[in-house]
Design an enzyme around this catalytic site. Structure first.
Site, PDB file in Angstrom:
ATOM      1  N   SER A 194       4.992   6.545  16.729  1.00 30.97           N
ATOM      2  CA  SER A 194       5.528   5.492  17.611  1.00 30.97           C
ATOM      3  C   SER A 194       6.997   5.312  17.270  1.00 30.97           C
ATOM      4  O   SER A 194       7.405   5.508  16.114  1.00 30.97           O
ATOM      5  CB  SER A 194       4.783   4.177  17.355  1.00 30.97           C
ATOM      6  N   TYR A 241       1.757  -1.694  11.152  1.00 34.02           N
ATOM      7  CA  TYR A 241       1.812  -0.591  12.130  1.00 34.02           C
ATOM      8  C   TYR A 241       3.069   0.265  11.899  1.00 34.02           C
ATOM      9  O   TYR A 241       2.997   1.499  11.896  1.00 34.02           O
ATOM     10  CB  TYR A 241       1.813  -1.204  13.527  1.00 34.02           C
TER      11      TYR A 241
HETATM   12  P1  NAP Z   1      -5.859   2.587  23.033  1.00 32.66           P
HETATM   13  O1  NAP Z   1      -5.816   2.565  24.520  1.00 32.66           O
HETATM   14  O2  NAP Z   1      -6.156   1.329  22.295  1.00 32.66           O
HETATM   15  O3  NAP Z   1      -6.884   3.738  22.578  1.00 32.66           O
HETATM   16  C1  NAP Z   1      -7.108   3.982  21.203  1.00 32.66           C
HETATM   17  C2  NAP Z   1      -8.095   5.119  21.055  1.00 32.66           C
HETATM   18  O4  NAP Z   1      -8.320   5.349  19.649  1.00 32.66           O
HETATM   19  C3  NAP Z   1      -9.458   4.811  21.661  1.00 32.66           C
HETATM   20  O5  NAP Z   1     -10.025   6.012  22.127  1.00 32.66           O
HETATM   21  C4  NAP Z   1     -10.248   4.291  20.454  1.00 32.66           C
HETATM   22  O6  NAP Z   1     -11.640   4.437  20.696  1.00 32.66           O
HETATM   23  C5  NAP Z   1      -9.713   5.210  19.353  1.00 32.66           C
HETATM   24  N1  NAP Z   1      -9.831   4.694  17.987  1.00 32.66           N
HETATM   25  C6  NAP Z   1      -9.349   3.525  17.484  1.00 32.66           C
HETATM   26  N2  NAP Z   1      -9.657   3.407  16.184  1.00 32.66           N
HETATM   27  C7  NAP Z   1     -10.362   4.533  15.849  1.00 32.66           C
HETATM   28  C8  NAP Z   1     -10.966   4.993  14.658  1.00 32.66           C
HETATM   29  N3  NAP Z   1     -10.917   4.295  13.504  1.00 32.66           N
HETATM   30  N4  NAP Z   1     -11.606   6.194  14.680  1.00 32.66           N
HETATM   31  C9  NAP Z   1     -11.680   6.921  15.822  1.00 32.66           C
HETATM   32  N5  NAP Z   1     -11.123   6.532  16.976  1.00 32.66           N
HETATM   33  C10 NAP Z   1     -10.466   5.348  16.998  1.00 32.66           C
HETATM   34  O7  NAP Z   1      -4.479   3.107  22.422  1.00 32.66           O
HETATM   35  P2  NAP Z   1      -3.292   3.974  23.092  1.00 32.66           P
HETATM   36  O8  NAP Z   1      -2.274   3.020  23.596  1.00 32.66           O
HETATM   37  O9  NAP Z   1      -3.841   5.047  23.957  1.00 32.66           O
HETATM   38  O10 NAP Z   1      -2.667   4.614  21.752  1.00 32.66           O
HETATM   39  C11 NAP Z   1      -2.960   5.933  21.312  1.00 32.66           C
HETATM   40  C12 NAP Z   1      -1.982   6.303  20.214  1.00 32.66           C
HETATM   41  O11 NAP Z   1      -0.644   6.174  20.701  1.00 32.66           O
HETATM   42  C13 NAP Z   1      -2.059   5.414  18.978  1.00 32.66           C
HETATM   43  O12 NAP Z   1      -1.874   6.180  17.819  1.00 32.66           O
HETATM   44  C14 NAP Z   1      -0.908   4.450  19.167  1.00 32.66           C
HETATM   45  O13 NAP Z   1      -0.442   3.938  17.944  1.00 32.66           O
HETATM   46  C15 NAP Z   1       0.104   5.360  19.824  1.00 32.66           C
HETATM   47  N6  NAP Z   1       1.134   4.634  20.571  1.00 32.66           N
HETATM   48  C16 NAP Z   1       0.813   3.901  21.688  1.00 32.66           C
HETATM   49  C17 NAP Z   1       1.834   3.210  22.357  1.00 32.66           C
HETATM   50  C18 NAP Z   1       1.588   2.404  23.605  1.00 32.66           C
HETATM   51  O14 NAP Z   1       2.545   1.792  24.099  1.00 32.66           O
HETATM   52  N7  NAP Z   1       0.392   2.367  24.134  1.00 32.66           N
HETATM   53  C19 NAP Z   1       3.151   3.273  21.881  1.00 32.66           C
HETATM   54  C20 NAP Z   1       3.423   4.019  20.743  1.00 32.66           C
HETATM   55  C21 NAP Z   1       2.409   4.698  20.103  1.00 32.66           C
HETATM   56  P3  NAP Z   1     -12.759   3.518  19.932  1.00 32.66           P
HETATM   57  O15 NAP Z   1     -12.286   2.100  20.041  1.00 32.66           O
HETATM   58  O16 NAP Z   1     -14.041   3.808  20.631  1.00 32.66           O
HETATM   59  O17 NAP Z   1     -12.763   4.015  18.535  1.00 32.66           O
END
Ligand code: NAP
Length: 251
Positions: A145, A158
């Site tokens: 991120s 984070y």
């Molecule tokens: P999201 O919509 O909350 O999805 C998170 C995913 O990770 C879900 O599939 C969740 O499924 C899984 N997960 C969470 N904890 C887990 C665990 N302990 N073991 C296995 N699976 C797990 O998040 P997102 O926004 O798509 O983010 C994905 C990645 O991008 C993350 O690393 C996040 O930090 C990064 N990111 C996102 C943003 C943004 O603006 N959205 C910005 C920068 C970086 P379950 O709950 O079923 O486990």
């Protein structure tokens, strides 16, 4: 269209929704067979079912696994190798936030974020690198991120985890380069997913104002860069962190 004879095998963690789901769909569109991982089996089964109906000649596996649990991760990686024969691409995408100002942050909020975002990365990378070393090729792509580069008030846990993801990426890239394995990271800015839906409208509007391109990003825009890093044109890139943030973190 004919299917590729030897399709790539990819593991995507956190593939049940948001960015991970978009990555799984994008890699599949390039011809990959994908193993999808999340804690909830129903979530990854849905995505796997969607992929199976779209590409019936290829295999898509769904695993319920908490990335912070070393033993469970080992079982998943062994199953993927047994079922699909090898692993070409690992996308470490699973991640969580537990926001709070430092003085209000609980030990549990700190530990949960580090366990998922950082230990999960160690667990999956170690198990998969062992297999990739045998194959003498592979691509590891970590979703970090911009918060890991510039910080963000209320996200000390984070930011520390994502700064760790970047340092881990640089180090693993150095360790694995001579074996034909590249290790890179993609640093999203503010992307429309459940993770950012949790923010207040006020906080979102404030963030949006700071983005030079004037809008939030889409999960597909992250998936595109991941597909590039996993594809044949990116063979000379390793140890890189690519920002995909609409200019939010321009230095
Ligand atoms: P999201 O919509 O909350 O999805 C998170 C995913 O990770 C879900 O599939 C969740 O499924 C899984 N997960 C969470 N904890 C887990 C665990 N302990 N073991 C296995 N699976 C797990 O998040 P997102 O926004 O798509 O983010 C994905 C990645 O991008 C993350 O690393 C996040 O930090 C990064 N990111 C996102 C943003 C943004 O603006 N959205 C910005 C920068 C970086 P379950 O709950 O079923 O486990």
């Amino acid at each position: 269209m004919a299917e590729p004879i030897l399709s790539q095998v990819a593991i995507v963690t956190g593939a049940s929704r948001g960015i991970g789901r978009a990555i799984a769909l994008r890699l599949a569109a390039d011809g990959a067979q994908v193993a999808l991982v999340a804690r909830s089996l129903a979530g990854v089964e849905n995505v796997a079912a969607e992929l199976r109906s779209k590409y019936p000649t290829r295999r898509f596996l769904a695993f319920a696994c908490d990335v912070s649990q070393l033993k469970d991760v080992g079982v998943v990686v062994d199953s993927v190798v047994k079922e699909l024969g090898r692993i070409d691409i690992l996308v470490n995408n699973a991640g969580i936030t537990r926001d709070n100002l430092l003085l209000r942050m609980s030990e549990e909020e700190w530990d949960d974020v580090i366990a998922t975002n950082l230990k999960g990365l160690f667990n999956f990378s170690k198990a998969v690198a062992r297999q990739m070393l045998r194959e003498r090729r592979g691509r590891i792509i970590n979703i970090t991120s911009i918060v890991g580069l510039i910080g963000n008030a209320g996200q000390a846990n984070y930011a520390a985890s994502k700064g760790g993801v970047n340092a881990f990426t640089f180090t693993l890239a150095r360790e694995l380069a001579t074996r034909g394995i590249t290790v890179n990271a993609v640093a999203p800015g503010f992307i429309e997913t459940d993770m950012t839906d949790a923010m207040s409208e006020e906080a979102k509007a404030a963030f949006q104002q700071k983005i030079p391109l004037g809008r939030l990003g889409k999960p597909e825009e992250i998936a595109e860069i991941v597909a590039f890093l996993g594809g044949p044109l990116a063979g000379y890139i390793t140890g890189e962190v690519i920002r995909v943030d609409g200019g939010l973190a321009i230095g």
